[in-house]
Design a protein around this motif. Structure first.
Motif, short mmCIF file in Angstrom:
data_model
loop_
_atom_site.label_atom_id
_atom_site.label_comp_id
_atom_site.label_asym_id
_atom_site.label_seq_id
_atom_site.Cartn_x
_atom_site.Cartn_y
_atom_site.Cartn_z
N THR A 169 -1.46 0.00 7.60
CA THR A 169 -2.16 0.04 6.32
C THR A 169 -1.35 -0.76 5.31
O THR A 169 -0.25 -1.24 5.61
CB THR A 169 -2.29 1.49 5.79
OG1 THR A 169 -0.98 1.99 5.47
CG2 THR A 169 -2.95 2.39 6.81
N VAL A 170 -1.89 -0.87 4.10
CA VAL A 170 -1.10 -1.47 3.03
C VAL A 170 0.08 -0.54 2.73
O VAL A 170 0.04 0.67 3.02
CB VAL A 170 -1.93 -1.72 1.76
CG1 VAL A 170 -2.98 -2.78 2.01
CG2 VAL A 170 -2.56 -0.43 1.25
N GLY A 172 2.53 2.00 1.43
CA GLY A 172 2.28 3.23 0.69
C GLY A 172 1.19 4.08 1.27
O GLY A 172 1.05 5.26 0.92
N ASN A 173 0.35 3.49 2.16
CA ASN A 173 -0.71 4.23 2.84
C ASN A 173 -1.48 5.12 1.86
O ASN A 173 -1.46 6.36 1.96
CB ASN A 173 -0.11 5.08 3.96
CG ASN A 173 -1.15 5.70 4.88
OD1 ASN A 173 -2.33 5.37 4.82
ND2 ASN A 173 -0.70 6.61 5.73
N PRO A 174 -2.18 4.52 0.89
CA PRO A 174 -2.80 5.30 -0.19
C PRO A 174 -3.83 6.32 0.28
O PRO A 174 -4.06 7.32 -0.40
CB PRO A 174 -3.45 4.23 -1.06
CG PRO A 174 -3.60 3.03 -0.19
CD PRO A 174 -2.43 3.08 0.73
N ASP A 175 -4.46 6.11 1.45
CA ASP A 175 -5.47 7.05 1.95
C ASP A 175 -4.88 8.12 2.86
O ASP A 175 -5.61 8.97 3.38
CB ASP A 175 -6.57 6.29 2.70
CG ASP A 175 -7.38 5.39 1.79
OD1 ASP A 175 -7.72 5.85 0.67
OD2 ASP A 175 -7.66 4.25 2.17
N GLY A 176 -3.58 8.08 3.07
CA GLY A 176 -2.93 9.09 3.90
C GLY A 176 -3.40 9.08 5.35
O GLY A 176 -3.49 10.12 5.99
N ILE A 177 -3.66 7.89 5.89
CA ILE A 177 -4.14 7.77 7.27
C ILE A 177 -2.99 8.04 8.24
O ILE A 177 -1.93 7.43 8.16
CB ILE A 177 -4.73 6.36 7.50
CG1 ILE A 177 -5.97 6.16 6.61
CG2 ILE A 177 -5.09 6.16 8.97
CD1 ILE A 177 -6.47 4.73 6.58
N LYS A 178 -3.24 8.97 9.16
CA LYS A 178 -2.21 9.32 10.14
C LYS A 178 -2.53 8.83 11.54
O LYS A 178 -1.66 8.80 12.41
CB LYS A 178 -2.01 10.84 10.17
CG LYS A 178 -1.51 11.41 8.85
CD LYS A 178 -1.35 12.92 8.93
CE LYS A 178 -0.86 13.50 7.62
NZ LYS A 178 -0.73 14.98 7.68
N LEU A 230 -7.04 -7.09 4.56
CA LEU A 230 -6.48 -5.77 4.28
C LEU A 230 -5.58 -5.81 3.05
O LEU A 230 -5.68 -4.93 2.17
CB LEU A 230 -5.70 -5.27 5.50
CG LEU A 230 -4.98 -3.92 5.34
CD1 LEU A 230 -5.98 -2.80 5.05
CD2 LEU A 230 -4.16 -3.60 6.58
N ARG A 231 -4.75 -6.81 2.98
CA ARG A 231 -3.82 -6.93 1.85
C ARG A 231 -4.57 -7.07 0.53
O ARG A 231 -4.10 -6.60 -0.52
CB ARG A 231 -2.90 -8.15 2.08
CG ARG A 231 -1.73 -8.21 1.12
CD ARG A 231 -0.72 -9.26 1.54
NE ARG A 231 -1.24 -10.61 1.44
CZ ARG A 231 -1.43 -11.42 2.47
NH1 ARG A 231 -1.16 -11.01 3.71
NH2 ARG A 231 -1.89 -12.64 2.30
N ASN A 256 7.00 -5.85 2.15
CA ASN A 256 6.40 -5.06 1.07
C ASN A 256 4.88 -4.95 1.14
O ASN A 256 4.27 -4.32 0.27
CB ASN A 256 6.79 -5.66 -0.28
CG ASN A 256 8.27 -5.55 -0.56
OD1 ASN A 256 8.87 -4.51 -0.32
ND2 ASN A 256 8.87 -6.63 -1.04
N HIS A 257 4.24 -5.55 2.16
CA HIS A 257 2.78 -5.54 2.20
C HIS A 257 2.19 -4.41 3.05
O HIS A 257 1.17 -3.84 2.68
CB HIS A 257 2.27 -6.88 2.74
CG HIS A 257 2.39 -8.01 1.77
ND1 HIS A 257 2.33 -9.34 2.15
CD2 HIS A 257 2.56 -8.01 0.43
CE1 HIS A 257 2.46 -10.11 1.09
NE2 HIS A 257 2.61 -9.34 0.03
N PHE A 258 2.80 -4.12 4.20
CA PHE A 258 2.17 -3.20 5.16
C PHE A 258 3.15 -2.14 5.66
O PHE A 258 4.37 -2.27 5.51
CB PHE A 258 1.65 -3.98 6.38
CG PHE A 258 0.71 -5.10 6.06
CD1 PHE A 258 -0.51 -4.85 5.45
CD2 PHE A 258 1.02 -6.41 6.38
CE1 PHE A 258 -1.40 -5.88 5.16
CE2 PHE A 258 0.15 -7.45 6.11
CZ PHE A 258 -1.07 -7.17 5.49
N GLU A 259 2.59 -1.12 6.30
CA GLU A 259 3.39 -0.15 7.03
C GLU A 259 2.65 0.30 8.29
O GLU A 259 1.41 0.36 8.30
CB GLU A 259 3.77 1.05 6.18
CG GLU A 259 2.65 1.94 5.74
CD GLU A 259 3.16 3.13 4.92
OE1 GLU A 259 3.22 4.24 5.50
OE2 GLU A 259 3.49 2.95 3.75
#
Length: 321
Positions: A169-170, A172-178, A230-231, A256-259
């Motif tokens: 994800t981007v 910080g994973n703002p949607d909390g996707i696991k 995605l970015r 700094n873009h993805f995790e």
């Protein structure tokens, strides 16, 4: 006459003086009729005099004459193959160069869209496809992964690496996707006709079967295009092969873009795709790769690109499922 054939006629005259030297390169052994388990037969593992054949000996005469193996590849898939400073670099190009040393020929890469590479192989625009391509039963058999219907003659694979698919994800994973279960009703970006694309379709169906909203799948012609989408906020997550996703997480925007999300899934082999009627070339590639593993050159390349979890110790033909 194909463009490849015409080119070979031009190369053949210059290659004839080198052909004798090419035959002496390398030392390995493989049958022309190896099955899925890559086993050899006694009659093909040696010449009529009992002398073991080298990888170069196993090459078809047309390749020996040309001195070139033409490679179809989607050169936009770092760290497996990509362009850097105008040069084609990555795991696959480095392995190809080492294979060329064993076989006494050059490997020349031609860029193409991933979803058209096997079509190009069938049209004889390339000798092989080497492009982080997963060895799957569907590709071996030439069947559509969704319908199971026969769409081509299929190809043989010489397996050389192992990788699964990963979600990212981007930052910080703002949607909390696991994991994949959290993507129901969300949008994912993938590269077209990849294992990630197939996985997204299968997971979307699982969502529907559970009475949830399906996954919206946006398929792109290159993985880099998917990353860009995605970015820019055009999707909730992306999926690609583990080494590619890990590289993007590490390198894009200085990290700094993805995790990465969760563990890789569906681990399976990457294979060098060869036409089913080109068994001599297939077996020469297998024998050469075995030599690289034996002499340590394979591991050096794996270590250079920091992908030790993908290394193989045994070369299989059609080892994918």
């Amino acid at each position: 006459m194909t463009a490849r054939s015409t080119r070979r006629r031009l190369l053949a005259a210059g290659a004839v003086f080198a052909s004798g030297a090419l035959l002496l390169v390398g030392c390995g052994d493989q049958t022309d009729d190896a099955g899925d388990d890559g086993k050899e037969t006694e009659s093909s593992s040696s010449s009529s005099s009992g002398t073991a054949k080298s990888p170069a000996d196993l090459l078809p005469q047309k390749i020996k004459n040309a001195g070139v193996i033409e490679v179809g590849s989607d050169i936009a898939y770092p760290p497996v193959e990509f362009k850097q400073g105008g040069k084609v670099v990555g795991i696959d190009p480095d392995l190809a160069a080492a294979l060329g040393e064993e076989l006494g020929v050059k490997f020349e890469f031609t860029n193409g869209k991933f979803d058209s590479l096997l079509t190009g192989l069938r049209a004889e625009r390339f000798d092989i496809v080497m492009s982080a391509m997963s060895d799957t039963k569907n590709r071996q058999d030439g069947t559509d992964p969704e319908t199971g219907k026969k769409v081509s003659d299929g190809v043989d694979f010489v397996d050389y690496f192992t990788a699964g698919v990963s979600l990212y994800t981007v930052k910080g994973n703002p949607d909390g996707i696991k994991g994949w279960d959290d993507l129901c009703g969300k949008k994912i970006v993938v590269q077209r006709q990849t294992v990630s694309h197939d996985q997204a379709k299968a997971k979307s169906k699982e969502c529907e079967d559970k009475g949830k909203k399906k996954i919206s799948i946006e398929a792109h012609s290159t993985d880099i295009d998917a990353q860009t989408r995605l970015r820019g906020g055009g999707a909730d997550a992306g999926s690609s092969d583990y080494p590619v996703a890990a590289y993007a997480v590490q390198k894009s925007g200085g990290g700094n873009h993805f995790e990465l999300i969760g563990e890789q899934e569906l681990a399976g082999p990457y294979g060098i795709a060869v036409s089913k009627d080109d068994t001599e070339l297939r077996d020469a590639l297998k024998a050469a790769l075995e030599e690289l593993i034996k002499n340590g050159e394979y591991q050096k390349i794996i270590d250079k690109w920091e992908v030790p979890e993908g290394a193989v110790s045994e070369v299989k033909i059609n080892g994918g499922s």
